[in-house]
Design a protein around this motif. Sequence first.
Motif, PDB file in Angstrom:
ATOM      1  N   PHE A  14      -1.238   2.578  15.408  1.00  0.00           N
ATOM      2  CA  PHE A  14      -2.093   1.554  14.647  1.00  0.00           C
ATOM      3  C   PHE A  14      -2.651   2.197  13.438  1.00  0.00           C
ATOM      4  O   PHE A  14      -2.567   1.499  12.389  1.00  0.00           O
ATOM      5  N   LEU A  15      -3.009   3.464  13.170  1.00  0.00           N
ATOM      6  CA  LEU A  15      -3.380   4.102  11.835  1.00  0.00           C
ATOM      7  C   LEU A  15      -2.296   3.933  11.037  1.00  0.00           C
ATOM      8  O   LEU A  15      -2.166   3.505   9.614  1.00  0.00           O
ATOM      9  N   GLY A  16      -0.823   4.219  11.286  1.00  0.00           N
ATOM     10  CA  GLY A  16       0.330   4.077  11.026  1.00  0.00           C
ATOM     11  C   GLY A  16       0.493   2.699  10.184  1.00  0.00           C
ATOM     12  O   GLY A  16       0.855   2.671   9.045  1.00  0.00           O
ATOM     13  N   ILE A  17       0.276   1.876  10.979  1.00  0.00           N
ATOM     14  CA  ILE A  17       0.682   0.280  10.604  1.00  0.00           C
ATOM     15  C   ILE A  17      -0.483  -0.243   9.712  1.00  0.00           C
ATOM     16  O   ILE A  17      -0.303  -0.829   8.733  1.00  0.00           O
ATOM     17  N   ALA A  18      -1.819   0.245   9.987  1.00  0.00           N
ATOM     18  CA  ALA A  18      -2.691   0.086   8.937  1.00  0.00           C
ATOM     19  C   ALA A  18      -2.548   0.699   7.484  1.00  0.00           C
ATOM     20  O   ALA A  18      -2.949  -0.137   6.493  1.00  0.00           O
ATOM     21  N   VAL A  19      -2.094   1.810   7.517  1.00  0.00           N
ATOM     22  CA  VAL A  19      -1.882   2.472   6.385  1.00  0.00           C
ATOM     23  C   VAL A  19      -0.620   1.793   5.421  1.00  0.00           C
ATOM     24  O   VAL A  19      -0.804   1.529   4.062  1.00  0.00           O
ATOM     25  N   LEU A  20       0.412   1.307   6.273  1.00  0.00           N
ATOM     26  CA  LEU A  20       1.509   0.595   5.493  1.00  0.00           C
ATOM     27  C   LEU A  20       0.887  -0.672   5.174  1.00  0.00           C
ATOM     28  O   LEU A  20       1.662  -1.248   4.218  1.00  0.00           O
ATOM     29  N   LEU A  21       0.310  -1.332   5.931  1.00  0.00           N
ATOM     30  CA  LEU A  21      -0.157  -2.726   5.498  1.00  0.00           C
ATOM     31  C   LEU A  21      -0.904  -2.863   4.342  1.00  0.00           C
ATOM     32  O   LEU A  21      -0.948  -3.353   3.449  1.00  0.00           O
ATOM     33  N   SER A  22      -1.957  -1.790   4.365  1.00  0.00           N
ATOM     34  CA  SER A  22      -2.857  -1.739   3.270  1.00  0.00           C
ATOM     35  C   SER A  22      -2.150  -1.382   1.738  1.00  0.00           C
ATOM     36  O   SER A  22      -2.529  -1.887   0.796  1.00  0.00           O
ATOM     37  N   THR A  23      -1.237  -0.285   2.128  1.00  0.00           N
ATOM     38  CA  THR A  23      -0.464   0.054   0.842  1.00  0.00           C
ATOM     39  C   THR A  23       0.261  -1.350   0.521  1.00  0.00           C
ATOM     40  O   THR A  23       0.601  -1.442  -0.874  1.00  0.00           O
ATOM     41  N   ALA A  24       0.979  -2.024   1.294  1.00  0.00           N
ATOM     42  CA  ALA A  24       1.795  -3.149   0.849  1.00  0.00           C
ATOM     43  C   ALA A  24       0.855  -4.325   0.511  1.00  0.00           C
ATOM     44  O   ALA A  24       1.230  -4.947  -0.740  1.00  0.00           O
ATOM     45  N   PHE A  25      -0.402  -4.400   0.974  1.00  0.00           N
ATOM     46  CA  PHE A  25      -1.154  -5.334   0.178  1.00  0.00           C
ATOM     47  C   PHE A  25      -1.771  -5.041  -1.381  1.00  0.00           C
ATOM     48  O   PHE A  25      -2.197  -5.678  -2.000  1.00  0.00           O
ATOM     49  N   VAL A  26      -1.548  -3.550  -1.612  1.00  0.00           N
ATOM     50  CA  VAL A  26      -1.945  -3.435  -2.756  1.00  0.00           C
ATOM     51  C   VAL A  26      -0.787  -3.378  -3.723  1.00  0.00           C
ATOM     52  O   VAL A  26      -0.992  -3.723  -5.085  1.00  0.00           O
ATOM     53  N   VAL A  27       0.325  -2.746  -3.316  1.00  0.00           N
ATOM     54  CA  VAL A  27       1.483  -2.529  -4.196  1.00  0.00           C
ATOM     55  C   VAL A  27       2.312  -3.915  -4.574  1.00  0.00           C
ATOM     56  O   VAL A  27       2.860  -4.187  -5.631  1.00  0.00           O
ATOM     57  N   LEU A  28       2.527  -4.714  -3.460  1.00  0.00           N
ATOM     58  CA  LEU A  28       3.092  -6.003  -3.543  1.00  0.00           C
ATOM     59  C   LEU A  28       2.684  -7.021  -4.640  1.00  0.00           C
ATOM     60  O   LEU A  28       3.477  -7.623  -5.516  1.00  0.00           O
ATOM     61  N   PRO A  29       1.261  -7.233  -4.753  1.00  0.00           N
ATOM     62  CA  PRO A  29       0.821  -7.908  -5.907  1.00  0.00           C
ATOM     63  C   PRO A  29       1.100  -7.425  -7.212  1.00  0.00           C
ATOM     64  O   PRO A  29       1.337  -8.128  -8.218  1.00  0.00           O
ATOM     65  N   ILE A  30       1.038  -6.008  -7.438  1.00  0.00           N
ATOM     66  CA  ILE A  30       1.505  -5.643  -8.692  1.00  0.00           C
ATOM     67  C   ILE A  30       2.755  -5.414  -8.943  1.00  0.00           C
ATOM     68  O   ILE A  30       3.279  -6.061 -10.179  1.00  0.00           O
ATOM     69  N   VAL A  31       3.823  -5.463  -7.988  1.00  0.00           N
ATOM     70  CA  VAL A  31       4.913  -5.786  -8.340  1.00  0.00           C
ATOM     71  C   VAL A  31       5.349  -7.271  -8.582  1.00  0.00           C
ATOM     72  O   VAL A  31       6.332  -7.088  -9.507  1.00  0.00           O
TER      73      VAL A  31
END
Length: 125
Positions: A14-31
């Motif tokens: 759960f923590l791994g998926i949460a970290v991946l999703l939160s990173t994606a929500f930050v990085v993908l809009p910037i890209v």
Amino acid sequence: MASVALGYLPILMFLGIAVLLSTAFVVLPIVASQFTGSAKPTPEKLAEYECGFPAFEDSRAQFDVRFYLVAILFIVFDLEAAFLYPWAVALGGIGFVGWAAMMVFLVELAVGYAYAWKKGALEWE
């Protein structure tokens, strides 16, 4: 010992998926903004769009305290509605004690409303 570690595996997943999703929500809009051109401002992109005319004061200007009072009163009465709906649904199961607790809550809310009204927080000049 291995069974204890296996007990923590769902939490770690759960923590791994949460970290991946939160990173994606930050990085993908910037890209995406780099590819869509929003990182290259033009005069048209910087034009006023909310009110239609240029700002004439500093953006850090102080607001009238009445804006905050209205916002706080809105939150109070919004919370009342948020408490009333589940209470009404569960009223058959909680009985008289639940009804009495909600009446105490509503009386406190009415006293707060009367106090705000008496102090003039609801009047706008």
